[in-house]
Design an enzyme around this catalytic site. Structure first.
Site, PDB file in Angstrom:
ATOM      1  N   GLN A  84      50.438 -46.241 -17.936  1.00  0.00           N
ATOM      2  CA  GLN A  84      50.534 -45.197 -16.913  1.00  0.00           C
ATOM      3  C   GLN A  84      51.244 -45.633 -15.637  1.00  0.00           C
ATOM      4  OE1 GLN A  84      50.193 -42.089 -17.146  1.00  0.00           O
ATOM      5  NE2 GLN A  84      49.279 -42.071 -19.179  1.00  0.00           N
ATOM      6  N   HIS A 103      41.799 -45.949 -21.829  1.00  0.00           N
ATOM      7  CA  HIS A 103      42.214 -45.094 -22.942  1.00  0.00           C
ATOM      8  C   HIS A 103      41.586 -45.670 -24.210  1.00  0.00           C
ATOM      9  CE1 HIS A 103      45.114 -43.551 -25.956  1.00  0.00           C
ATOM     10  NE2 HIS A 103      45.467 -42.633 -25.072  1.00  0.00           N
ATOM     11  N   LYS A 107      56.796 -43.250 -22.325  1.00  0.00           N
ATOM     12  CA  LYS A 107      56.244 -42.898 -21.021  1.00  0.00           C
ATOM     13  C   LYS A 107      57.131 -43.403 -19.881  1.00  0.00           C
ATOM     14  CE  LYS A 107      51.483 -43.105 -22.705  1.00  0.00           C
ATOM     15  NZ  LYS A 107      50.935 -41.755 -22.780  1.00  0.00           N
ATOM     16  N   ASP A 126      46.941 -52.935 -19.644  1.00  0.00           N
ATOM     17  CA  ASP A 126      47.559 -51.749 -20.237  1.00  0.00           C
ATOM     18  C   ASP A 126      48.350 -51.051 -19.138  1.00  0.00           C
ATOM     19  OD1 ASP A 126      48.187 -49.207 -21.048  1.00  0.00           O
ATOM     20  OD2 ASP A 126      46.207 -48.731 -21.855  1.00  0.00           O
ATOM     21  N   CYS A 144      41.878 -38.873 -24.546  1.00  0.00           N
ATOM     22  CA  CYS A 144      41.550 -40.131 -25.248  1.00  0.00           C
ATOM     23  C   CYS A 144      40.760 -41.077 -24.346  1.00  0.00           C
ATOM     24  CB  CYS A 144      42.806 -40.835 -25.763  1.00  0.00           C
ATOM     25  SG  CYS A 144      43.793 -39.832 -26.853  1.00  0.00           S
TER      26      CYS A 144
HETATM   27  N1  PMP Z   1      46.930 -46.444 -22.647  1.00  0.00           N
HETATM   28  C1  PMP Z   1      47.067 -45.481 -21.727  1.00  0.00           C
HETATM   29  C2  PMP Z   1      46.543 -45.698 -20.334  1.00  0.00           C
HETATM   30  C3  PMP Z   1      47.716 -44.293 -22.069  1.00  0.00           C
HETATM   31  O1  PMP Z   1      47.852 -43.336 -21.148  1.00  0.00           O
HETATM   32  C4  PMP Z   1      48.216 -44.129 -23.388  1.00  0.00           C
HETATM   33  C5  PMP Z   1      48.916 -42.852 -23.814  1.00  0.00           C
HETATM   34  N2  PMP Z   1      48.258 -41.673 -23.423  1.00  0.00           N
HETATM   35  C6  PMP Z   1      48.037 -45.162 -24.302  1.00  0.00           C
HETATM   36  C7  PMP Z   1      47.397 -46.312 -23.895  1.00  0.00           C
HETATM   37  C8  PMP Z   1      48.535 -45.071 -25.710  1.00  0.00           C
HETATM   38  O2  PMP Z   1      49.925 -45.056 -25.727  1.00  0.00           O
HETATM   39  P1  PMP Z   1      50.739 -44.768 -27.067  1.00  0.00           P
HETATM   40  O3  PMP Z   1      50.175 -43.494 -27.626  1.00  0.00           O
HETATM   41  O4  PMP Z   1      52.141 -44.603 -26.608  1.00  0.00           O
HETATM   42  O5  PMP Z   1      50.557 -45.924 -27.968  1.00  0.00           O
END
Ligand code: PMP
Length: 412
Positions: free
Chosen positions: A209, A129, A232, A206, A370
């Protein structure tokens, strides 16, 4: 593993009981944000009604109760991710803030002090991401380190031999996801983290997910920094965690300088407090932390293994159905541990599919998620992504498949 009592669970998520364009809502956008159960909402409300006060500095009863609630939430979450005595946990506003704190914290101490120096190497996986890529681009620019990308193969998989080829004696950081939010790819992160740690790198995972259904356990990982978001995992928006080895967290230069993170202050200098306070400057989102701990308890009360089995079964059902539709290609079909399916449709823009699905009450996400460099590397554009949670049903998945089939007939 006993199946989840999905109908009883759904009753705890009032937001699900509504119609969208005259159809029952099928909420399949859980990789972006999950919904919160009543228990999480109640925990936050109880805090606001009974215990709300600023923490850590007060002698009055409410302040002490608020401090206790905040520290109890920290203890609950540490237990949730299998933290050991060597680990610590810091509250953040989400995965993004957690990863920025790591990347910036590793160079912000300045020349001679920082972990990252000119000529060092940072390796980031190509599945990430933007939240686990952009902070490293910036850290590389600022520190003079070089950014190397561990690129996936044509099927979107990462390989240990490719990592071995990138690791050098000057590799200081390796950053990786538990699951690619754009494709569903679940890399062998346990082995890859161990490989990078062996080479002397600090490792960053990270877990955004995976945290809701396949939570990584710190005690079993070669992981210095673990990041995830509350929203999440059935918790409040604007909450999150940076956890990891105390020795690694101690290397981070604090970024939020101010109250609550210092031991003593003079006009021209200050002595920072120890962990975790050192990285939690300013008044935190205490109600959010309380709600996030309630979400962790909710997941454990429901049963992690049962949630994981449920989510995987829904994904398998969706995969089977979608693969039967002419013109649909699912990314990372082999990723059986993922809670999502991401797909492209020949000649059809995902935005149009998403709009037609919404007309049938089905919420999915469309676009680059993203993760633009990954999709471009795979030779793909935007995708449509359906993602599953403990409250989704087989019926909802069948509606998804039917609606996608219908959309393809209309749009192609
Ligand atoms: N990393 C991953 C793999 C994600 O899926 C996301 C959210 N789509 C993020 C980071 C960012 O998370 P947040 O917007 O809650 O900070």
């Amino acid at each position: 593993i006993a199946p989840l009592p999905v109908e009883a669970l759904r009753a705890q998520f009032p937001v699900l009981a509504q119609s969208i364009h005259g159809q029952p809502l099928a909420y399949l956008d859980n990789a972006a944000t999950t919904q919160t159960p009543l228990a999480v909402q109640q925990a936050q409300l109880d805090f606001e009604r009974q215990d709300r006060a600023n923490i850590h500095r007060g002698v009055h009863t409410l302040s002490q109760r608020a401090t206790d609630a905040f520290e109890q939430a920290r203890a609950t979450l540490k237990q949730f991710i299998g933290a050991q005595a060597e680990h610590e946990l810091v509250f953040t506003s989400g995965t993004t803030e957690a990863l920025n704190l790591v990347a910036q914290g590793l160079w912000a101490a300045g020349p001679g002090q920082a972990w990252l120096r000119p000529g060092d190497r940072i390796i980031v996986s190509g599945l990430e991401h933007h939240a686990n890529l952009l902070p490293w681009q910036q850290a590389a620019r600022q520190s003079g380190a070089e950014l190397a990308i561990l690129k996936p193969d044509g099927a979107g998989r990462l390989h240990a031999c490719d990592l071995a080829a990138l690791l050098t004696p000057r590799t200081r950081v390796f950053a990786l996801t538990t699951c690619a939010n754009a494709s569903g790819e679940r890399p062998p992160y346990e082995a890859l983290l161990a490989q990078a740690a062996q080479a002397g790198a600090l490792t960053v995972l990270d877990a955004a997910q995976a945290v809701a259904h396949d939570t990584p356990v710190l005690a079993r990982l070669d992981c210095d920094f673990l990041a995830f978001s509350g929203h999440k995992m059935y918790g409040p928006m604007g909450t999150g965690v940076l956890a990891g080895r105390r020795s690694a967290l101690a290397r981070l230069h604090p970024l939020r300088l101010g109250g609550d993170m210092v031991e003593s202050v003079q006009w021209h200098t200050a002595r920072f407090a120890g962990l975790p306070a050192r990285l939690e400057g300013g008044t935190p989102n205490v109600a959010g932390a309380v709600g996030l701990a309630a979400a962790a308890r909710f997941i454990d009360a429901t049963g992690r293994a049962a949630i994981d089995a449920h989510v995987r079964a829904l994904r398998a059902l969706a995969l089977q159905g979608l693969q039967g539709i002419p013109g649909i290609t699912v990314l990372a079909p082999h990723a059986t541990q993922a809670g999502l399916v991401s797909f492209v449709a020949r000649g059809v823009h995902p935005h149009d599919i998403g709009t037609l699905l919404d007309e049938r009450g089905i919420a999915v996400r469309t676009g680059h998620h993203c993760a633009q460099p990954l999709l471009e590397h795979l030779g793909l554009g935007p995708t449509t992504r359906a993602s599953f949670a403990l409250y989704n049903t087989e019926d909802e998945v069948r509606r998804l498949v039917q609606a996608v089939a219908r959309a393809m007939e209309v749009l192609q």
